[in-house]
Each structure stands twice: as structure tokens, then as C-alpha cells.
Design a protein around this motif. Sequence first.
Motif, PDB file in Angstrom:
ATOM      1  N   ALA A 419       0.878  -1.172   0.000  1.00 39.88           N
ATOM      2  CA  ALA A 419       0.000   0.000   0.000  1.00 39.88           C
ATOM      3  C   ALA A 419       0.907   1.212   0.000  1.00 39.88           C
ATOM      4  O   ALA A 419       1.902   1.237   0.741  1.00 39.88           O
ATOM      5  CB  ALA A 419      -0.920   0.015   1.218  1.00 39.88           C
ATOM      6  N   PRO A 420       0.626   2.202  -0.829  1.00 43.04           N
ATOM      7  CA  PRO A 420       1.490   3.385  -0.851  1.00 43.04           C
ATOM      8  C   PRO A 420       1.395   4.142   0.465  1.00 43.04           C
ATOM      9  O   PRO A 420       0.331   4.194   1.101  1.00 43.04           O
ATOM     10  CB  PRO A 420       0.937   4.204  -2.017  1.00 43.04           C
ATOM     11  CG  PRO A 420      -0.481   3.766  -2.149  1.00 43.04           C
ATOM     12  CD  PRO A 420      -0.501   2.317  -1.774  1.00 43.04           C
ATOM     13  N   ARG A 421       2.514   4.748   0.865  1.00 43.97           N
ATOM     14  CA  ARG A 421       2.533   5.533   2.098  1.00 43.97           C
ATOM     15  C   ARG A 421       2.602   7.026   1.805  1.00 43.97           C
ATOM     16  O   ARG A 421       2.772   7.826   2.720  1.00 43.97           O
ATOM     17  CB  ARG A 421       3.726   5.116   2.960  1.00 43.97           C
ATOM     18  CG  ARG A 421       3.649   3.653   3.402  1.00 43.97           C
ATOM     19  CD  ARG A 421       4.625   3.372   4.526  1.00 43.97           C
ATOM     20  NE  ARG A 421       6.012   3.518   4.094  1.00 43.97           N
ATOM     21  CZ  ARG A 421       7.033   3.766   4.915  1.00 43.97           C
ATOM     22  NH1 ARG A 421       6.806   3.926   6.206  1.00 43.97           N
ATOM     23  NH2 ARG A 421       8.255   3.854   4.445  1.00 43.97           N
ATOM     24  N   THR A 422       2.480   7.384   0.528  1.00 43.62           N
ATOM     25  CA  THR A 422       2.490   8.779   0.119  1.00 43.62           C
ATOM     26  C   THR A 422       1.410   8.989  -0.928  1.00 43.62           C
ATOM     27  O   THR A 422       1.162   8.092  -1.754  1.00 43.62           O
ATOM     28  CB  THR A 422       3.862   9.166  -0.460  1.00 43.62           C
ATOM     29  OG1 THR A 422       3.764  10.451  -1.099  1.00 43.62           O
ATOM     30  CG2 THR A 422       4.327   8.157  -1.508  1.00 43.62           C
ATOM     31  N   PRO A 423       0.736  10.132  -0.942  1.00 47.49           N
ATOM     32  CA  PRO A 423      -0.267  10.395  -1.982  1.00 47.49           C
ATOM     33  C   PRO A 423       0.322  10.375  -3.388  1.00 47.49           C
ATOM     34  O   PRO A 423      -0.397  10.147  -4.358  1.00 47.49           O
ATOM     35  CB  PRO A 423      -0.780  11.796  -1.616  1.00 47.49           C
ATOM     36  CG  PRO A 423      -0.468  11.972  -0.170  1.00 47.49           C
ATOM     37  CD  PRO A 423       0.794  11.203   0.071  1.00 47.49           C
ATOM     38  N   LYS A 424       1.631  10.609  -3.512  1.00 45.65           N
ATOM     39  CA  LYS A 424       2.278  10.598  -4.821  1.00 45.65           C
ATOM     40  C   LYS A 424       2.681   9.188  -5.240  1.00 45.65           C
ATOM     41  O   LYS A 424       3.152   8.996  -6.358  1.00 45.65           O
ATOM     42  CB  LYS A 424       3.523  11.484  -4.786  1.00 45.65           C
ATOM     43  CG  LYS A 424       3.244  12.942  -4.461  1.00 45.65           C
ATOM     44  CD  LYS A 424       4.542  13.718  -4.329  1.00 45.65           C
ATOM     45  CE  LYS A 424       4.292  15.154  -3.900  1.00 45.65           C
ATOM     46  NZ  LYS A 424       5.563  15.891  -3.675  1.00 45.65           N
ATOM     47  N   GLY A 425       2.531   8.226  -4.346  1.00 45.62           N
ATOM     48  CA  GLY A 425       2.980   6.874  -4.639  1.00 45.62           C
ATOM     49  C   GLY A 425       2.025   6.110  -5.527  1.00 45.62           C
ATOM     50  O   GLY A 425       0.880   6.516  -5.756  1.00 45.62           O
ATOM     51  N   TYR A 426       2.502   4.989  -6.025  1.00 43.10           N
ATOM     52  CA  TYR A 426       1.684   4.144  -6.891  1.00 43.10           C
ATOM     53  C   TYR A 426       0.690   3.348  -6.056  1.00 43.10           C
ATOM     54  O   TYR A 426       1.071   2.720  -5.059  1.00 43.10           O
ATOM     55  CB  TYR A 426       2.562   3.171  -7.680  1.00 43.10           C
ATOM     56  CG  TYR A 426       3.486   3.813  -8.689  1.00 43.10           C
ATOM     57  CD1 TYR A 426       3.376   5.159  -9.025  1.00 43.10           C
ATOM     58  CD2 TYR A 426       4.468   3.065  -9.315  1.00 43.10           C
ATOM     59  CE1 TYR A 426       4.220   5.740  -9.953  1.00 43.10           C
ATOM     60  CE2 TYR A 426       5.323   3.635 -10.255  1.00 43.10           C
ATOM     61  CZ  TYR A 426       5.194   4.979 -10.565  1.00 43.10           C
ATOM     62  OH  TYR A 426       6.029   5.546 -11.477  1.00 43.10           O
ATOM     63  N   ARG A 427      -0.557   3.344  -6.507  1.00 42.99           N
ATOM     64  CA  ARG A 427      -1.553   2.528  -5.805  1.00 42.99           C
ATOM     65  C   ARG A 427      -1.177   1.058  -5.892  1.00 42.99           C
ATOM     66  O   ARG A 427      -1.288   0.330  -4.905  1.00 42.99           O
ATOM     67  CB  ARG A 427      -2.946   2.756  -6.402  1.00 42.99           C
ATOM     68  CG  ARG A 427      -3.986   1.768  -5.836  1.00 42.99           C
ATOM     69  CD  ARG A 427      -5.366   1.939  -6.421  1.00 42.99           C
ATOM     70  NE  ARG A 427      -6.212   0.828  -6.002  1.00 42.99           N
ATOM     71  CZ  ARG A 427      -6.848   0.744  -4.839  1.00 42.99           C
ATOM     72  NH1 ARG A 427      -6.742   1.734  -3.960  1.00 42.99           N
ATOM     73  NH2 ARG A 427      -7.585  -0.295  -4.535  1.00 42.99           N
ATOM     74  N   ASN A 428      -0.739   0.625  -7.052  1.00 46.67           N
ATOM     75  CA  ASN A 428      -0.372  -0.784  -7.253  1.00 46.67           C
ATOM     76  C   ASN A 428       1.141  -0.910  -7.394  1.00 46.67           C
ATOM     77  O   ASN A 428       1.759  -0.177  -8.167  1.00 46.67           O
ATOM     78  CB  ASN A 428      -1.081  -1.344  -8.488  1.00 46.67           C
ATOM     79  CG  ASN A 428      -2.577  -1.413  -8.284  1.00 46.67           C
ATOM     80  OD1 ASN A 428      -3.050  -1.860  -7.245  1.00 46.67           O
ATOM     81  ND2 ASN A 428      -3.338  -0.950  -9.266  1.00 46.67           N
ATOM     82  N   GLN A 429       1.713  -1.866  -6.669  1.00 48.08           N
ATOM     83  CA  GLN A 429       3.163  -1.953  -6.573  1.00 48.08           C
ATOM     84  C   GLN A 429       3.685  -3.352  -6.880  1.00 48.08           C
ATOM     85  O   GLN A 429       4.804  -3.693  -6.502  1.00 48.08           O
ATOM     86  CB  GLN A 429       3.619  -1.476  -5.193  1.00 48.08           C
ATOM     87  CG  GLN A 429       3.231  -0.028  -4.939  1.00 48.08           C
ATOM     88  CD  GLN A 429       3.733   0.538  -3.633  1.00 48.08           C
ATOM     89  OE1 GLN A 429       4.376  -0.150  -2.845  1.00 48.08           O
ATOM     90  NE2 GLN A 429       3.438   1.798  -3.390  1.00 48.08           N
ATOM     91  N   ALA A 430       2.886  -4.146  -7.573  1.00 43.70           N
ATOM     92  CA  ALA A 430       3.382  -5.390  -8.154  1.00 43.70           C
ATOM     93  C   ALA A 430       3.632  -5.112  -9.636  1.00 43.70           C
ATOM     94  O   ALA A 430       3.619  -3.965 -10.073  1.00 43.70           O
ATOM     95  CB  ALA A 430       2.379  -6.518  -7.946  1.00 43.70           C
ATOM     96  N   TRP A 431       3.834  -6.159 -10.446  1.00 41.85           N
ATOM     97  CA  TRP A 431       4.202  -5.880 -11.843  1.00 41.85           C
ATOM     98  C   TRP A 431       3.084  -5.181 -12.595  1.00 41.85           C
ATOM     99  O   TRP A 431       3.332  -4.383 -13.496  1.00 41.85           O
ATOM    100  CB  TRP A 431       4.671  -7.153 -12.550  1.00 41.85           C
ATOM    101  CG  TRP A 431       3.628  -7.980 -13.241  1.00 41.85           C
ATOM    102  CD1 TRP A 431       3.034  -9.111 -12.764  1.00 41.85           C
ATOM    103  CD2 TRP A 431       3.093  -7.772 -14.551  1.00 41.85           C
ATOM    104  NE1 TRP A 431       2.142  -9.608 -13.685  1.00 41.85           N
ATOM    105  CE2 TRP A 431       2.165  -8.806 -14.800  1.00 41.85           C
ATOM    106  CE3 TRP A 431       3.291  -6.821 -15.547  1.00 41.85           C
ATOM    107  CZ2 TRP A 431       1.434  -8.915 -15.983  1.00 41.85           C
ATOM    108  CZ3 TRP A 431       2.569  -6.920 -16.721  1.00 41.85           C
ATOM    109  CH2 TRP A 431       1.657  -7.958 -16.940  1.00 41.85           C
ATOM    110  N   ARG A 432       1.836  -5.430 -12.202  1.00 50.25           N
ATOM    111  CA  ARG A 432       0.699  -4.716 -12.813  1.00 50.25           C
ATOM    112  C   ARG A 432       0.503  -3.422 -12.027  1.00 50.25           C
ATOM    113  O   ARG A 432      -0.389  -3.318 -11.191  1.00 50.25           O
ATOM    114  CB  ARG A 432      -0.540  -5.593 -12.761  1.00 50.25           C
ATOM    115  CG  ARG A 432      -0.377  -6.939 -13.458  1.00 50.25           C
ATOM    116  CD  ARG A 432      -1.374  -7.949 -12.923  1.00 50.25           C
ATOM    117  NE  ARG A 432      -2.734  -7.561 -13.200  1.00 50.25           N
ATOM    118  CZ  ARG A 432      -3.465  -8.027 -14.212  1.00 50.25           C
ATOM    119  NH1 ARG A 432      -2.952  -8.927 -15.020  1.00 50.25           N
ATOM    120  NH2 ARG A 432      -4.693  -7.635 -14.399  1.00 50.25           N
TER     121      ARG A 432
END
Length: 727
Positions: A419-432
Motif C-alpha cells: 500500500a502506498p505511504r504517500t499520496p504521490k505513490g503508486y496505488r499498485n506496486q506489483a508488476w501490474r
Amino acid sequence: MAPWRTLITAVHPHPSVKINHGATFMVTDRDGAIPVGSEGGYGLYSSDTRFISRHELRLNGKKPDSVASVRLSFRQARWHMIADNIAGPGGDMREARVAITIDRLINLHQMHEDITLHTFARAPVTVLVEIALESDFADLFEVRYRSWQRRADLNTWWLGPNSLESRYQNADFVRRCLVRTLKEKTGVTYANGALRIPVDLVPGEEWRVCLQYDLLTSDDHRPGLAKRCAFHPEEPDPMLQARSWQLSVSQVEPSDLRLQFAYQRAIEDLAALRLHEQEATTDHWIPAAGLPWFMALFGRDSLIASLQAMVVQPAVATGTLENLARWQSDVDDPERDAEPGKIPHELRVGEWAHFGLVPHRPYYGTADATPLYLLLLAESFRWAGDASALAPFRSAAERCLEWIDRYGDRDGDGFQEYAPRTPKGYRNQAWRDAHDGVLDESGAFPELPIGTSEMQAYVYGAKTRIAPLFEAWGDHARANKLMGEAAELRRRFIEKFWLEPSGELAFCIDGRKRAVPTVVSDSGHCLWMGILDGERGRAAGRRLMQPDMFSGWGLRVLSDRHPAYDPHSYQRGSVWPHDSVIAAAGLRRYGMVEEAWTILDGLLTAVMCFEDIQMPELFAGLPKGEFAVPVPYRTANVPQAWAAGSVLHMVRILLGLEPDVPEGKVYLDPALPPWCSKLELRNLQLGRHGVKLRVERRADGEHVVEAEADGLEIVRGVPPWLRVAAD
């Protein structure tokens, strides 16, 4: 006649020419121009900045017709143009014709450009050559997302007699573009945003001008002007370095011409994606993810591409391991989704990253790069066999394992979640990692944190495969502990992710620990890692090959029965070649050989339809029977590292090639299809051992193997670490 032989038209989404050297690259239209205000991502880029946003050549105020273009190498391109009815001062030269040749060569932070003119007239003629130039210094993210900003602090100076400088500064962020002619006495001037060069052309004589473009990131750097043309016969061959690498790698000779052509193209693509900015030595480099949007250090992409490239040159892994270890996080920084021990996702050096508009300094929003790092390190041990040479990576490996257990498992339930810890981070952090790349069965966003199936499989694979390296380092306790943890993860994974009523594998678990039953291709990655038992694995494999998943060209990443399916989207129904080939490797592991062949055959047929036989990052998931050729994705990266790597991975799958150099063995379990009954692999270097293999499939389906292994034992069969667990 094989179907692919009838396909003679190359398909491409946008007419463009791309050349590069490392992260310095140029994208033009087919005519070699960078049109003003275009939306095709055209430009000359370096350091994540577009230094040239317009480049248009005119002759006497008119654009010449481009009649031919060729990409001579990944660094060099040439255009041939014709300008008709060129009028002289007296107006009596209506039939004069001028031929223009433009040669461009990309160097690190520099471009060299030759413009050559010939006239085919009966008398001399004077023409005015104009090169309209603009520099918007747009950040790469601005161009990619089409959100250009007009910069007030941007100036252009004509320094004369042969030099133009454009400069942009925002606080301590500086970008400068110098354009200079190699000879002072060219009569060049600058007016109305264009270089202007009057030229007296004499029939039968050549006129030439050389331009040098320097792409600078500081005020105190002014590179020297080249002494002569980069294409001068006495200058070093600009392709010498690339050619030396390409000649050093493994070569294949298959009976299937599709595989032959695609393999050679893939080698060229990997050479193009070599990040010279990140080189430790000429042998230790890291592949960028893709051109044009991802010419930067990446975690997941570079790791998977390096895994795929083991069959080409195992030493490629070393540069990737070194570079990513250098950027392995040692801090807890929520703004960049960084935690101690985590392997980075992406490093950027442009204006947006510099001022924190994007968190890529580097950004760590990837949940799978850390276990993939361990997988690549483990593969390096098996393919090179020298535990002591890998000892410098031991600390990085231990920190990866600590991150997996402490931070990757966010709530201590034994599974990996993100789960992203910043509003600028990616919602999804696996290959998809697209914003809509992970959906539940109704098409809604699952509640965070999310744990996808392949993330668990990567950790399982990482722990089982890195254990022998820790054993070789003398840490027997850790090796045993890792094997025990992997066995427990496998048990819990089957219990949680296997959907017994439907006999399918869940896509992920959501924030409420619900197993989400969306049908996706990620189960192919789980087969690749061998986390399922034989019966469940084969059931998952059969599900992948159903018509809603297999398009005929490759596997869709999302079933076409899903309510959010869109074959033209990024990750909601498209075909990703690397994903399909990973699934083919998994199918092969579970004994589903013909299914694996079907996927490889579809992709090889597809790649023959794409321009220059380059495997793209992705393409549309439309059924093969619906259109005569695979339909491109409009903004796909080509070349792209793990797309090129997917072709290399095919060779390993067909040969069943698995080295175990620490034990002095090379396992070989060939399964060649009828359409590729012969396959020879030469110049494979396994540590200090050279290997040459020749495999032929007989009419009865048996395989004849000829091998030269230079002190290694060839073992026919599947190695212990790839054997599927009992049903």
C-alpha cells in the motif's frame, strides 16, 4: 505454408524513428523531424529532459520530401530527402533538384548531425538551408503525461559565429543546449528561431555541414568542439563497443526463422537499452526498462530482464546486482515508499524528481523487486558457480530477507502486501502497477493493502533458491531456516489463494484478507516459481489456456469475460510478451509442453508482424481470428527490456537448460516443437566453462543432444529445484 509467412506488412502504432546511447535518445517522425507542438513524444532527450522540442529542416522555405530512412544501428539513423523545383536567383532554375542526406549519431549527452546536399541541375544554384530549433526543456513526465509547462526562465542566445545556446534554470536546476557547427566559415546566422545557412551548390560537388548538440546539466561545463566529423574514416567506429558485446554473447541457430530473427533483434535491443551512465565496467551494466519512457534505472524490469538474459550472458546479472545494491534503501522514508533493505523501483534525475513533484529520487514503490533481487543473485550462483565472488552481495541479500519478513509482510500474517505511504505513490506496486491494473471481480478497486499471488510466489522462489548460496557461504542455519519458511509459505498460500469450488487461483488478497477471484495471467508466474502442487498447477495452467485468456497471439493479462476488459488498455486485457513467456515457462515446469509451445508459437508469429521484428512492451488483446495482424498498443515502449528478454527466455524453455555450476553439472531437458526441430546454442559462458549445445528433435519426438561442456557434466532431465511437489 506456415501462417506467419503470409504476413508481409509490419504494423506500428506511430511512425517514428528512435536512436539512443544510454539514456540520451532522440525520437523523430518518419521524415526525421521533430514537429512543433506534436503529441508523439518527439524530441532529443537526456537526463530525463527534452532538450530539443522542435527540429525541422527547410530548403528555400519549403519542407523537402523524405523518400527513405534507415536506422543503421540503435545509435545512428539516416534520411534521404528530395527538394524539387528549386528556383535560382534569376528564376530560371525551375527544374533544379536537390538531394539532402541527414546522418545522426547519438553519444552520451550529445548528438552529432551531418547534413549533405547535392544538386542535379545544369548550373550552380544558391539555396537557403534553415533548421528551425526550439528547446522547451520539458521534464520527461510532462511529455509522457502531456502536461507541458511554459517556462519563463528560458533564454536563447546567438553566440556567433557558429554557436547557439538555449538555457533554462529553476533555482539550482539547470539545463543547457549548445548547438555548434564544426567549421566557423559556414556563413550560418540565426533569426526567427532558425539556423540559416546560405549554400552555393555546384552540380557534381558535395556540400556538407556538421552540427554538434551538447546537452548539459550545469553552468560550469562547456565541452570542446569536435575536431572533425564523427563519421570521418579516421574516427573510431561508433558501434565498436556495442558490436564487441554482441559478439561476446551466446548465439543461436534454430530451424525456425522467426526465432532466429527475433533473437538477433532482441540482442540488438538489449545493447540499445544498456545504461552506460550506470556502468561499473564495460562488463557490468544494467538494462534500462524501455525506450522512450523508461530509459532509467529500474528495479523489477531490470531484474526480470537480467534473469531472462542469463542464457545470453550470465555476467549481465552482475551489473544489475551491483547497481541495485548501491541504491538499496537504508532509510524509512514514507514520501518515497522507502524502507530499510528495499530494492528501488525507479531512479529519475529530471526537474520533477529534483523538486519532489514525483518521488523518484529514487522511488521505492515496488513490492516485488526485493525478492526478485534474491532470485537473480541465486541464479548468478547457479550459472557462475563462485560463491566467494558473490560474497560482496551477502549484506544486500540479508537486508532483502529482513525487508521481506519485516516490511513486505505488513501485518505479520505470513503474506506480502503493499500500500502506498504517500499520496504521490503508486496505488499498485506489483508488476501490474497501472492505477487500474488490479481490480476485483466486479471491476472495482480492491481495498488496500493488497497481496497479489505472484508476490507470494516470488518470495517462495527467492527463499528456496537463495538457500544454497547461504549454504555455500557457510550459513547452514539460515539455509535451513529459509527452506522451512518457504515450505510454510507454500502451505499457507495454497490454503488461502486456491479457490477450491472453481479450481482456480485467486488474483490477490485485499485489505480484508478476502481472496479476490479475478481471472488474470499472474497465475503463470506462480507456475514459474513452482509454488503449487502438480494437480493444482496443471489446473491453473489449463485455465490460462482457455479462450478468454489466450488470444491466439499470447495471454491476456485479464480475462475478456471481466466487466472491465479492454483489449486496448495498458493492463486490462492487453498481451504482455514477458508475462506470456513466463507463463510458458511455468506450463513447461508442470509438464504442459504443448500448451507452452502454443504460447511461444503465437508470440513468434506476432513478432514477425511488428516493425523491425521487435517485440513490443505490450500489444492489444484482440483475438487472433478477429484481425489479420496483432494490433499495437499506441504508446508501447519499443525496444523494451523484458519484451526483448522474452525471446531469450524462449530458448531456455525449449532447451530445458538449467546450469548447476557449483555441482559441476548442466541439466538439459529439451522439448523442441515440430515447428522448431533443431536448435543450436553456441558461446554460452558458465563461469570459466564454455558450453555449446546442439539439439535435434527426431520424427518420433525423441531428442538427440550433442554437447561440448568444457569440464561440466551434461545431465538429461529436470534439476531437483524445479521438480514439482507431489500432488
